[in-house]
Design a protein around this motif. Structure first.
Motif, short mmCIF file in Angstrom:
data_model
loop_
_atom_site.label_atom_id
_atom_site.label_comp_id
_atom_site.label_asym_id
_atom_site.label_seq_id
_atom_site.Cartn_x
_atom_site.Cartn_y
_atom_site.Cartn_z
N GLN A 190 0.83 -1.20 0.00
CA GLN A 190 0.00 0.00 0.00
C GLN A 190 0.86 1.26 0.00
OE1 GLN A 190 -3.33 0.24 -0.39
NE2 GLN A 190 -3.20 -1.96 -0.73
N ALA A 191 1.98 1.21 0.70
CA ALA A 191 2.89 2.35 0.71
C ALA A 191 3.43 2.62 -0.69
CB ALA A 191 4.04 2.11 1.69
N ALA A 192 3.71 1.57 -1.42
CA ALA A 192 4.25 1.73 -2.77
C ALA A 192 3.28 2.49 -3.67
CB ALA A 192 4.56 0.36 -3.36
N LYS A 193 1.97 2.24 -3.49
CA LYS A 193 0.97 2.94 -4.29
C LYS A 193 0.97 4.44 -3.97
CE LYS A 193 -2.05 -1.11 -4.50
NZ LYS A 193 -3.38 -1.66 -4.11
N VAL A 194 1.15 4.77 -2.69
CA VAL A 194 1.11 6.17 -2.26
C VAL A 194 2.30 6.94 -2.79
CG1 VAL A 194 1.18 7.70 -0.24
CG2 VAL A 194 -0.25 5.65 -0.20
N VAL A 195 3.49 6.33 -2.77
CA VAL A 195 4.71 7.04 -3.20
C VAL A 195 5.01 6.81 -4.68
CG1 VAL A 195 5.68 6.96 -0.89
CG2 VAL A 195 6.26 5.15 -2.50
N PHE A 196 4.09 6.10 -5.38
CA PHE A 196 4.24 5.85 -6.81
C PHE A 196 5.57 5.15 -7.12
CE2 PHE A 196 0.49 8.14 -7.77
CZ PHE A 196 0.46 9.25 -6.96
N ALA A 197 5.80 4.05 -6.42
CA ALA A 197 7.00 3.25 -6.63
C ALA A 197 6.61 1.78 -6.53
CB ALA A 197 8.06 3.60 -5.58
N THR A 198 7.56 0.90 -6.86
CA THR A 198 7.31 -0.52 -6.72
C THR A 198 7.49 -0.93 -5.27
OG1 THR A 198 9.60 -1.14 -7.13
CG2 THR A 198 8.15 -0.92 -9.05
N GLN A 199 6.89 -2.06 -4.91
CA GLN A 199 7.04 -2.56 -3.54
C GLN A 199 8.50 -2.84 -3.24
OE1 GLN A 199 4.34 -5.70 -2.51
NE2 GLN A 199 5.58 -6.41 -0.81
N SER A 200 9.23 -3.35 -4.23
CA SER A 200 10.65 -3.64 -4.05
C SER A 200 11.45 -2.36 -3.76
CB SER A 200 11.21 -4.32 -5.30
OG SER A 200 12.60 -4.49 -5.20
N THR A 201 11.11 -1.28 -4.45
CA THR A 201 11.80 -0.02 -4.23
C THR A 201 11.57 0.50 -2.82
OG1 THR A 201 11.63 0.57 -6.58
CG2 THR A 201 12.01 2.38 -5.03
N VAL A 202 10.33 0.40 -2.35
CA VAL A 202 10.02 0.85 -1.00
C VAL A 202 10.75 -0.01 0.03
CG1 VAL A 202 8.17 1.08 0.72
CG2 VAL A 202 7.78 1.81 -1.64
N SER A 203 10.76 -1.32 -0.18
CA SER A 203 11.45 -2.22 0.74
C SER A 203 12.93 -1.91 0.80
CB SER A 203 11.23 -3.67 0.29
OG SER A 203 11.87 -4.56 1.17
#
Length: 293
Positions: free
Chosen positions: A20-33
């Protein structure tokens, strides 16, 4: 330490997970992780305790989260001031208002503001006071309509004070009373708003002062539905007088709640010492000119 990694961490906490965080910051889940892992490596401490698909903050994570939201808010202030310095012609007013009372109190003020400043974009969000306080502290909105207690980090202008009315069915034994106390309602189920609404806290704290916990028959976020439930005899509901008297379509009796510490006081709050854009400052001037009703 980069603001990018702080933002990723903050959104993971707010959104309850990486996807869900990835959707908010417009990035992939991998990038957020990877961003959160980079922050943990830089600080030398784990910030999240990962349990399968869920995660919770460690003690270090709580400290970083608290500081990060302030740093990100300061960044937004910096960007806003620089935009004004560059001669921004159009502004944005970001308001957070509670569902209870907003239409009655602020619709005329919105109309006046739009008439005076037609080029200002108004971004409005509606939540209970608890969530609005979080958004305001994070710098995601300029103003929030809050009920007390208001945190010291916020400045506030009182907009309206109203007594609470108890909404009871017309055949209720107390329906003909001019006023009731919470002691009178001790054995009666209540119909309350969902968690996060400050009005719930006002009622619950007053009940505790009277030595009991209320029995909750139902909860809702919808004022009209709450009034309908009370009118149908499911339980007692509570609304500010100016809102309660508008529920004319529901066969219901309104009885004054004669209880110390239950007055409904709505204030317009902003971060103490924060930069207010011209759009925000203009809104505050109108609120102050209107004064306390």
């Amino acid at each position: 330490m980069e603001l990018r990694t702080l933002r990723a961490f903050v959104e993971v906490v707010r959104q309850g997970g990486f996807s869900q965080a990835a959707k908010v910051v417009f990035a992939t889940q991998s990038t957020v992780s990877k961003a959160v892992k980079q922050l943990e490596d830089e600080l030398g401490l784990p910030l999240l305790d990962r349990l399968g698909h869920k995660s919770r903050m460690t003690a270090a994570g709580e400290i970083v989260y608290r500081r990060a939201i302030r740093l990100l808010a300061e960044r937004d202030d910096l960007q806003a001031e620089l935009e004004e310095l560059k001669g921004l012609k159009r502004g944005v007013l970001r308001l957070g208002l509670p569902p209870i009372g907003s239409s009655t109190l602020f619709a005329p003020l919105f109309a006046l503001y739009r008439q005076l400043y037609p080029d200002i974009e108004i971004r409005l969000v509606e939540h209970g006071s608890d969530r609005l306080s979080e958004l305001l502290a994070a710098g995601e909105i300029d103003f929030a309509g809050l009920l007390p207690p208001i945190a010291d980090e916020f400045a506030a202008q009182v907009v309206r004070r109203e007594p609470l009315m108890a909404l009871v069915s017309v055949d209720h034994p107390l329906a003909q009373r001019d006023a009731v106390t919470l002691a009178d309602l001790r054995e009666t189920p209540f119909v309350l708003f969902e968690a996060g609404f400050a009005l719930n806290r006002i009622i619950r704290e007053a009940c505790r002062r009277n030595g009991f916990e209320p029995v909750v028959a139902a909860r809702s976020t919808q004022i009209d539905f709450i009034a309908e439930l009370a009118g149908a005899g499911l339980g007692i509901a509570f609304l500010p007088r100016m809102i309660a008297t508008q529920r004319t379509q529901v066969p219901i009796s309104l009885v004054l709640l004669d209880e110390p510490g239950t007055e409904w006081t709505l204030s317009m709050a902003w971060r103490r010492g924060a930069y207010l854009s011209p759009a925000a400052a203009a809104w505050l001037r109108l609120v102050r000119e209107r004064g306390e009703a």
